[in-house]
Motif scaffolding. Structure first.
Motif, PDB file in Angstrom:
ATOM      1  N   GLU A   1       0.832  -1.202   0.000  1.00 56.46           N
ATOM      2  CA  GLU A   1       0.000   0.000   0.000  1.00 56.46           C
ATOM      3  C   GLU A   1       0.868   1.254   0.000  1.00 56.46           C
ATOM      4  O   GLU A   1       0.587   2.215  -0.710  1.00 56.46           O
ATOM      5  CB  GLU A   1      -0.918   0.007   1.223  1.00 56.46           C
ATOM      6  CG  GLU A   1      -2.109  -0.906   1.096  1.00 56.46           C
ATOM      7  CD  GLU A   1      -2.980  -0.869   2.342  1.00 56.46           C
ATOM      8  OE1 GLU A   1      -3.025   0.172   3.028  1.00 56.46           O
ATOM      9  OE2 GLU A   1      -3.616  -1.901   2.620  1.00 56.46           O
ATOM     10  N   GLU A   2       1.931   1.239   0.812  1.00 58.17           N
ATOM     11  CA  GLU A   2       2.829   2.394   0.900  1.00 58.17           C
ATOM     12  C   GLU A   2       3.497   2.659  -0.456  1.00 58.17           C
ATOM     13  O   GLU A   2       3.579   3.796  -0.904  1.00 58.17           O
ATOM     14  CB  GLU A   2       3.877   2.163   1.981  1.00 58.17           C
ATOM     15  CG  GLU A   2       4.799   3.334   2.210  1.00 58.17           C
ATOM     16  CD  GLU A   2       4.076   4.587   2.703  1.00 58.17           C
ATOM     17  OE1 GLU A   2       4.564   5.692   2.413  1.00 58.17           O
ATOM     18  OE2 GLU A   2       3.011   4.461   3.345  1.00 58.17           O
TER      19      GLU A   2
ATOM     20  N   ARG B   1       0.942   4.125  -2.838  1.00 63.81           N
ATOM     21  CA  ARG B   1       0.663   5.501  -2.488  1.00 63.81           C
ATOM     22  C   ARG B   1       1.798   6.425  -2.968  1.00 63.81           C
ATOM     23  O   ARG B   1       1.548   7.477  -3.536  1.00 63.81           O
ATOM     24  CB  ARG B   1       0.478   5.627  -0.973  1.00 63.81           C
ATOM     25  CG  ARG B   1      -0.166   6.926  -0.564  1.00 63.81           C
ATOM     26  CD  ARG B   1      -0.526   6.957   0.887  1.00 63.81           C
ATOM     27  NE  ARG B   1      -0.828   5.600   1.288  1.00 63.81           N
ATOM     28  CZ  ARG B   1      -0.566   5.065   2.469  1.00 63.81           C
ATOM     29  NH1 ARG B   1      -0.043   5.726   3.378  1.00 63.81           N
ATOM     30  NH2 ARG B   1      -0.840   3.837   2.777  1.00 63.81           N
TER      31      ARG B   1
END
Length: 175
Positions: free
Chosen positions: A165-166, A169
């Motif tokens: 997810e990081e 993003r």
């Protein structure tokens, strides 16, 4: 990507194992002298370590066709849950990398590789890759291009939700 060949040099193999912590490696071969190396399967680190503990299967470099695998080790001998003696293995790898005799010795990995190992194309869906990992309980998955050449390896760690997810993003933010 760190790949191995069906016929692998002992000193190089020992150096690779001593310098990496990868749990498995794609194995490649060149079908014809003028062709590129293509994916053949995978082999686990533990299996490689167990193979290196059996010097009697090492052979001098010869023409590939005459490379014998007449007495391969049994499946039971190379499949272990964990290494029996890590300090002995460390000393063994050091000997193989420093002793010049092992520069001229090779091992035939063909009888030991998992030829039915999964692979995915480089542009395969991330969601489907995650599903393959979850349903098959994989630790690593080889990524190939349309010509079946190894271009990468995906590990379970790569697909863990938070780092993924990081990274997504950060990538979206940079666009």
């Amino acid at each position: 990507v760190r790949v191995l060949h069906l016929k692998e040099n002992i000193a190089s193999l020992a150096q690779l194992l001593a310098s990496t912590s990868h749990g498995g490696f794609p194995v490649v071969c060149r079908p014809k002298p003028d062709h590129a190396e293509v994916f053949q399967g995978t082999i686990k680190r533990l299996e490689l370590c167990m193979l290196l503990e059996n010097e009697h299967i090492f052979e001098p470099e010869t023409n590939y066709e005459s490379f014998s695998s007449s007495h391969p080790l049994s499946y039971e001998k190379i499949t272990v849950e964990k290494l029996p003696n890590l300090s002995c293995l460390t000393m063994l790898l050091n000997r193989y990398t420093t002793d010049p005799r092992y520069q001229q010795l090779f091992i035939n990995l063909e009888p030991y590789i998992n030829k039915s190992a999964m692979s995915v194309q480089a542009h395969f869906s991330l969601q489907r890759t995650y599903i393959i990992f979850r349903t098959l309980g994989l630790r690593h998955l080889t990524v190939v291009d349309p010509q079946n050449q190894v271009v990468g390896v995906i590990t379970r760690k790569d697909l863990m939700p938070f780092p993924l997810e990081e990274r997504l993003r950060l990538q979206l933010a940079s666009q």
